[in-house]
Design a protein around this motif. Structure first.
Motif, PDB file in Angstrom:
ATOM      1  N   HIS A 168      -4.653   5.892  -2.060  1.00  0.00           N
ATOM      2  CA  HIS A 168      -4.255   5.090  -1.297  1.00  0.00           C
ATOM      3  C   HIS A 168      -3.431   6.250  -0.332  1.00  0.00           C
ATOM      4  O   HIS A 168      -2.099   5.559   1.079  1.00  0.00           O
ATOM      5  CB  HIS A 168      -4.048   3.909  -1.070  1.00  0.00           C
ATOM      6  N   ALA A 215      -7.962  -1.766   1.185  1.00  0.00           N
ATOM      7  CA  ALA A 215      -8.588  -2.162   1.860  1.00  0.00           C
ATOM      8  C   ALA A 215      -9.129  -0.979   2.880  1.00  0.00           C
ATOM      9  O   ALA A 215      -9.142  -0.515   3.923  1.00  0.00           O
ATOM     10  CB  ALA A 215      -8.339  -3.333   3.115  1.00  0.00           C
ATOM     11  N   ASP A 250     -10.947   2.460   4.760  1.00  0.00           N
ATOM     12  CA  ASP A 250     -11.991   2.879   5.522  1.00  0.00           C
ATOM     13  C   ASP A 250     -12.618   3.566   4.784  1.00  0.00           C
ATOM     14  O   ASP A 250     -12.902   4.396   3.625  1.00  0.00           O
ATOM     15  CB  ASP A 250     -11.590   3.303   6.609  1.00  0.00           C
ATOM     16  N   ASP A 295     -11.148   0.379  -2.762  1.00  0.00           N
ATOM     17  CA  ASP A 295     -11.756  -0.798  -1.563  1.00  0.00           C
ATOM     18  C   ASP A 295     -10.456  -1.844  -1.477  1.00  0.00           C
ATOM     19  O   ASP A 295     -10.495  -3.268  -0.730  1.00  0.00           O
ATOM     20  CB  ASP A 295     -12.566  -1.834  -2.571  1.00  0.00           C
ATOM     21  N   SER A 355       0.932  -1.194   0.532  1.00  0.00           N
ATOM     22  CA  SER A 355       0.092  -0.048  -0.433  1.00  0.00           C
ATOM     23  C   SER A 355       1.016   0.983  -0.051  1.00  0.00           C
ATOM     24  O   SER A 355       0.396   2.290  -0.444  1.00  0.00           O
ATOM     25  CB  SER A 355      -0.821   0.077   1.149  1.00  0.00           C
TER      26      SER A 355
END
Length: 486
Positions: free
Chosen positions: A161, A115, A117, A112, A84
């Motif tokens: 991200h 991941a 939030d 998504d 990430s």
């Protein structure tokens, strides 16, 4: 400043036996946190392979050391832990996008995937769409975006991200100059707001590379130069990065390359061979070409310059008869294209924006196939194929599959095929997009030779401003309209 990437003795090979290709050879590199790095070099130099390895996509061979963000990228646990923290935008317009999904849905998918939030992702999605100017297009499918907008969306997906390392592989190839300028202004603005983010880019445009902190020049899998713009220009005693890159190449690669020079053409008494009057093309409610007028004279090199989606390619397709005009008319040698299309096509050579030869066939098989398509006699076929082989220097690759050729040679072959039937007019749609400086100059010497020595009329679109300046006249388009021609 701490190292975020350390590379030692990195080599990478594709294939086996006689088909073995060395993509990288003994590469040593250190990249510091927060640096802006530009990799430049021809197609096949190893840039994409190196970026793939840094991002963890490709497996490291031969026990080389590649450390990214404090650990070995070959370690699966470390690779998972830092996934990430790395954003990677692959080569090609919209290659990391899903064409049927909307702008919002594409970015949401990546949020998504990492991941993020739900509440945080909504805020981040709106933030990146607003920064890139895509918020008002959030419901538009990716397939309906222009080239520049696709690249902005790809960037949104990469940035959602908030990575520590942003890797962009030729993100603006095929994108018009204005969109390229806007894209890089956006990138550097985002980088300012993300303190410490490292930016690593591969680019085919030298004018883009010169704004980076550090430039790494590559050729044949090797690093041939590494430094700031001023250091590279001082070392080579050159005025431009393109000239500096050529100077850094091995002598055999430079060959007989010299600074490009073109003699002006006197157009005074030359006949008009292409003429468009009030030419218009409408798709549904969208006017792609809006009532344009222009003429091109025999032997002239005439360029269309303008942003993606402005109508350049649509105009060319109407001129060649591939698309019918909605209204207005266009003539070749004084004859209506619509009423004389079969005869006119024999006078036209067309090289499309994307590589359109048969990748599974060899170079010679492609030449023979097109000789049949152009209905050349056996004598003409023999003479013209030998002419193309000699003029475009194809003798050493006749038995190679075209899919295996480097981009510069593919473009040279495409040009050769387009003149196989000895056309009077040659129409070239962005023929050198993504091609390295030496191959581009090589290609343009062939174009100029066809114009000046053989009297072929050249109609070309380009996103390289230095190429447009080599033409006899330039027409500027925007939003389907012809703004100026001189």
């Amino acid at each position: 400043m701490s190292n975020v990437i350390e590379i030692s003795n990195l080599s990478h090979v594709y294939g086996h036996g006689k088909k073995k290709i060395t993509a990288l050879e003994n590469v040593f590199l250190n990249i510091n946190e927060g640096e802006n790095i530009a990799f430049v070099g021809p197609d096949g130099a190893g840039k994409s392979t190196l970026l793939d390895i840094i991002s963890g996509i490709k497996v490291i061979q031969n026990g080389a050391k590649v450390e990214v963000l404090g650990g070995s990228i070959s370690n699966s646990k470390h690779r998972f832990d830092i996934a990430s923290d790395i954003a990677y935008m692959p080569q090609g317009l919209g290659k990391n996008l899903y064409s049927e999904l909307s702008v919002y849905e594409n970015i949401k998918f990546f949020a998504d995937l990492f991941a993020i939030d739900e509440k945080q992702s909504e805020s981040l999605i709106n933030e990146v769409m607003e920064k890139t100017g895509l918020l008002k297009f959030k419901d538009r499918p990716a397939k309906n975006l222009s080239g520049g907008m696709k690249q902005k969306l790809g960037l949104c997906c990469a940035l959602v991200h908030k990575p520590k390392i942003l890797i962009l592989d030729e993100p603006t190839t095929g994108v018009d100059p204005l969109s390229r300028q806007n894209f890089w202004a956006l990138i550097f603005d985002i980088k300012k707001q993300n303190d410490g983010m490292t930016l690593i880019v591969a680019t085919a445009y030298m004018e883009e590379a010169k704004v980076f902190d550090r430039i790494i020049m590559m050729d044949d899998g090797k690093v041939i130069a590494d430094g700031t713009v001023n250091q590279l220009l001082e070392k080579t005693k050159k005025d431009t990065l393109e000239s500096a890159f050529i100077e850094m190449l091995p002598i055999e690669k430079r060959g007989t390359h010299k600074d490009f020079n073109i003699q002006p053409l006197d157009l005074t008494d030359r006949e008009v061979v292409i003429e468009a009057k009030n030419l218009t093309k409408v798709f549904g409610n969208f006017t792609a070409v809006d009532n344009i007028n222009f003429s091109i004279k025999q032997g002239e090199i005439y360029a269309f310059l303008g942003p993606n989606g402005c109508g350049k390619t649509t105009t060319m397709k109407m001129i060649t008869g591939l698309l019918p005009a909605t209204s207005g008319y266009h003539k070749i040698f004084g004859k209506s294209v619509k009423e004389n299309i079969i005869q006119i096509k024999k006078d036209l050579g067309y090289m499309s924006q994307s590589f359109s030869l048969y990748g599974e066939l060899t170079v010679m098989e492609n030449l023979k196939l097109h000789a049949v398509i152009f209905d050349l006699s056996p004598t003409e076929t023999h003479y013209r194929i030998n002419y193309v082989i000699d003029k475009f220097r194809l003798d050493k690759i006749l038995n190679d599959k075209t899919s295996d050729l480097p981009l510069g040679i593919k473009q040279r072959l495409s040009l050769g095929v387009s003149v196989l039937h000895k056309p009077s007019i040659l129409i070239l749609d962005e023929p050198t997009s993504g091609v390295d400086p030496v191959s581009r100059d090589d290609f343009w010497e062939l174009i100029v030779d066809l114009s000046r020595r053989e009297g072929v009329t050249i109609f070309v679109t380009t996103h390289y401003l230095n190429e447009a300046m080599r033409c006899d006249r330039v027409a500027m388009m925007n939003a389907g309209k012809l703004l100026a021609s001189d």
